[in-house]
Design an enzyme around this catalytic site. Sequence first.
Site, short mmCIF file in Angstrom:
data_model
loop_
_atom_site.label_atom_id
_atom_site.label_comp_id
_atom_site.label_asym_id
_atom_site.label_seq_id
_atom_site.Cartn_x
_atom_site.Cartn_y
_atom_site.Cartn_z
N GLU A 7 -16.06 -10.95 -5.63
CA GLU A 7 -16.82 -12.10 -6.32
C GLU A 7 -18.20 -12.47 -5.41
O GLU A 7 -18.94 -13.26 -5.86
CB GLU A 7 -15.83 -13.34 -6.81
CG GLU A 7 -14.85 -13.03 -7.69
CD GLU A 7 -13.63 -12.42 -7.15
OE1 GLU A 7 -13.64 -11.72 -6.23
OE2 GLU A 7 -12.73 -12.66 -8.13
N GLU A 56 -8.19 -0.12 -9.35
CA GLU A 56 -6.87 -0.10 -9.80
C GLU A 56 -6.51 -1.56 -9.92
O GLU A 56 -5.90 -2.04 -8.82
CB GLU A 56 -6.02 0.73 -8.72
CG GLU A 56 -4.79 1.32 -9.48
CD GLU A 56 -3.62 0.33 -9.20
OE1 GLU A 56 -3.56 -0.77 -10.03
OE2 GLU A 56 -3.00 0.08 -8.25
N GLY A 86 -11.40 -3.61 -4.74
CA GLY A 86 -10.02 -3.55 -4.17
C GLY A 86 -9.26 -2.25 -3.65
O GLY A 86 -8.51 -1.84 -4.21
N GLU A 129 -1.09 -10.87 -12.23
CA GLU A 129 -1.99 -11.23 -11.07
C GLU A 129 -3.62 -11.41 -11.41
O GLU A 129 -4.26 -11.90 -10.59
CB GLU A 129 -1.91 -9.92 -10.33
CG GLU A 129 -0.77 -9.66 -9.62
CD GLU A 129 -0.78 -8.09 -8.52
OE1 GLU A 129 -1.73 -7.93 -8.12
OE2 GLU A 129 0.15 -7.51 -8.80
N GLU A 146 -12.86 -4.71 -0.19
CA GLU A 146 -11.53 -5.06 -0.10
C GLU A 146 -11.54 -6.33 0.96
O GLU A 146 -12.08 -6.58 1.73
CB GLU A 146 -10.72 -3.91 0.92
CG GLU A 146 -9.29 -4.29 1.38
CD GLU A 146 -8.40 -4.72 0.25
OE1 GLU A 146 -8.23 -3.80 -0.89
OE2 GLU A 146 -7.76 -5.76 0.16
N ARG A 175 0.25 7.27 -10.34
CA ARG A 175 -0.77 6.42 -10.37
C ARG A 175 -1.86 7.12 -9.47
O ARG A 175 -2.98 7.33 -9.94
CB ARG A 175 -0.35 5.20 -9.62
CG ARG A 175 -1.51 4.35 -8.92
CD ARG A 175 -0.82 3.35 -7.90
NE ARG A 175 -1.81 2.51 -7.55
CZ ARG A 175 -2.64 2.66 -6.38
NH1 ARG A 175 -2.44 3.92 -5.72
NH2 ARG A 175 -3.45 1.90 -5.83
N HIS A 214 0.66 -1.26 0.03
CA HIS A 214 0.16 0.08 -0.02
C HIS A 214 0.89 1.39 -0.02
O HIS A 214 0.63 2.24 -0.73
CB HIS A 214 -0.86 0.08 1.34
CG HIS A 214 -1.93 -1.02 1.05
ND1 HIS A 214 -2.93 -1.32 0.35
CD2 HIS A 214 -1.91 -2.47 1.71
CE1 HIS A 214 -3.67 -2.54 0.33
NE2 HIS A 214 -3.15 -3.04 1.03
N1 GJV Z 1 -11.79 -8.60 -4.07
C1 GJV Z 1 -11.53 -7.81 -3.23
N2 GJV Z 1 -10.33 -6.99 -3.16
C2 GJV Z 1 -9.41 -7.41 -3.93
C3 GJV Z 1 -9.66 -8.42 -4.88
C4 GJV Z 1 -10.90 -9.05 -5.12
N3 GJV Z 1 -11.20 -9.84 -5.87
N4 GJV Z 1 -8.70 -8.55 -5.70
C5 GJV Z 1 -7.62 -7.76 -5.15
N5 GJV Z 1 -8.32 -7.00 -4.13
N6 GJV Z 1 -3.09 -3.16 -9.21
N7 GJV Z 1 -2.35 -5.27 -9.18
C6 GJV Z 1 -7.48 -6.03 -3.29
C7 GJV Z 1 -6.18 -6.39 -2.66
O1 GJV Z 1 -6.34 -6.96 -1.51
C8 GJV Z 1 -5.41 -5.10 -2.68
O2 GJV Z 1 -5.87 -4.39 -1.58
C9 GJV Z 1 -6.11 -4.26 -3.86
O3 GJV Z 1 -7.10 -4.77 -4.43
C10 GJV Z 1 -4.87 -4.65 -4.94
C11 GJV Z 1 -4.71 -3.24 -5.81
C12 GJV Z 1 -3.49 -3.21 -6.51
N8 GJV Z 1 -3.02 -4.27 -7.34
C13 GJV Z 1 -2.93 -4.25 -8.37
#
Ligand code: GJV
Length: 419
Positions: A182, A196, A130, A205, A153, A106, A97
């Site tokens: 989901e 994001e 997220g 990812e 989240e 960003r 974070h």
């Molecule tokens: N549901 C809820 N939170 C999520 C999910 C999901 N399916 N997937 C990711 N996160 N840009 N690559 C949350 C994760 O825990 C994190 O706090 C944030 O989204 C990722 C954001 C940056 N990652 C990225």
Amino acid sequence: MQTEKEDEEDSSPEEYVALCSFTGSDSDQLTFSSGDRLLVHAKTSSDWWWAELQGVKGYVPACYLQQGAAEEEEDASLEDPWQDEEYFGSYGTLRLHLEMLSDKSRTEAYRQVVLSNSASLRSKVVMDLGCGTGIISLFCAQLAQPSVVYAVEASSMAEYTRQLVKQNGCEEVVTVLQGRAEEIELPEQVDVLVSEWMGNCLLFEFMVESVLLARDRWLREGGVMWPSSAALTLVPCQADSYFAEKMAFWERPYGLDFTPLQPLAQQEFFTKPKFSHLIEPDDCLSTPSDVISLDMYTLQVKDLEEITGQFQFCVTKSGFFHGFTAWFTVYFESLGTGGSTVELNTGPNSEPTHWKQTLFMLDRPVSVYSGDTISGSVLLCRNPVWRRHMTVTLHWKINSSTEETDNCQVGTKSFPMWR
Ligand code: GJV
């Protein structure tokens, strides 16, 4: 060693899994799909192996295969193919974070999206998928007047996010929901789905899958997606210092010949892409080109399995062609009519972001000259087992513009990222 040999070739076939699909161009080449399990009978050359699929034998390109299909599946059934425990575990700590929030380009891009749409956001229902520490939701509550922001989240950070919302006086507007997007339930459909979700090389990812599923379930007809579209850009490049540091180094360290270590160096440093590469605009051998474009309204989860793009670069600068560099740009369309589109570009001509760029090194550098063309394709193949991973396969053909007019070189290389 006591292996039973049926015949020379068949001593003990090894099982491999295909990292992506391949269409044989000769009758002695096999055609297979991503995820197929092949038996490799003989490693005929470093590039081509003699293998078997469903009783049919033929040559296959070695770089398309990864060892240990059986092992992989066993692991996957024991472990979660989404590795959610590890994934959400890492987002439960501050390190990532902090990295994301410290990334000004960003974070300011998302702030700008909210700011430039503040009038249209009035009374709208927003979902921030997220949300992490809730920064985008807080921007919405502070800079606009949405009726509600559902901040979703899955990681344990959500508990703190709730406190941050309160601490900043936004609890009337922002509702933090802890859970996977989901699985959560909302009391209503949303007008805006903001997230994001972008990873290295855009898709790594595969958080984008969660966004698409949430879109189909919760975005009202005519609602807006932020980002609205995304593009992956590629450029053939030099990478002199990286090549010198990892490969040329072995030529004469301390006056000694260490070149027998070079194949090992290639395996260790060049088989996977290099994340966090910062390419200088000067290292680009050509004008960068978008190779893949995604429309966040029409993209389907099944489309993510295999995504291909084509390129044709005209070399504008002579030099060593060491590899390809990739980055992405996302676009946020305006919510109201006539507003301007906000762009977050992670390329070398924009402010650096925490994604930086991704470098794909060729096995050996090729000299190219201004006027040459480099054409080919890129294939992003999602790992059939490990759902957050993918393999990037590049095919290229260099047509020389000088001397021998029919001088042409071709190459292909697959880069697992990471599995
Ligand atoms: N549901 C809820 N939170 C999520 C999910 C999901 N399916 N997937 C990711 N996160 N840009 N690559 C949350 C994760 O825990 C994190 O706090 C944030 O989204 C990722 C954001 C940056 N990652 C990225």
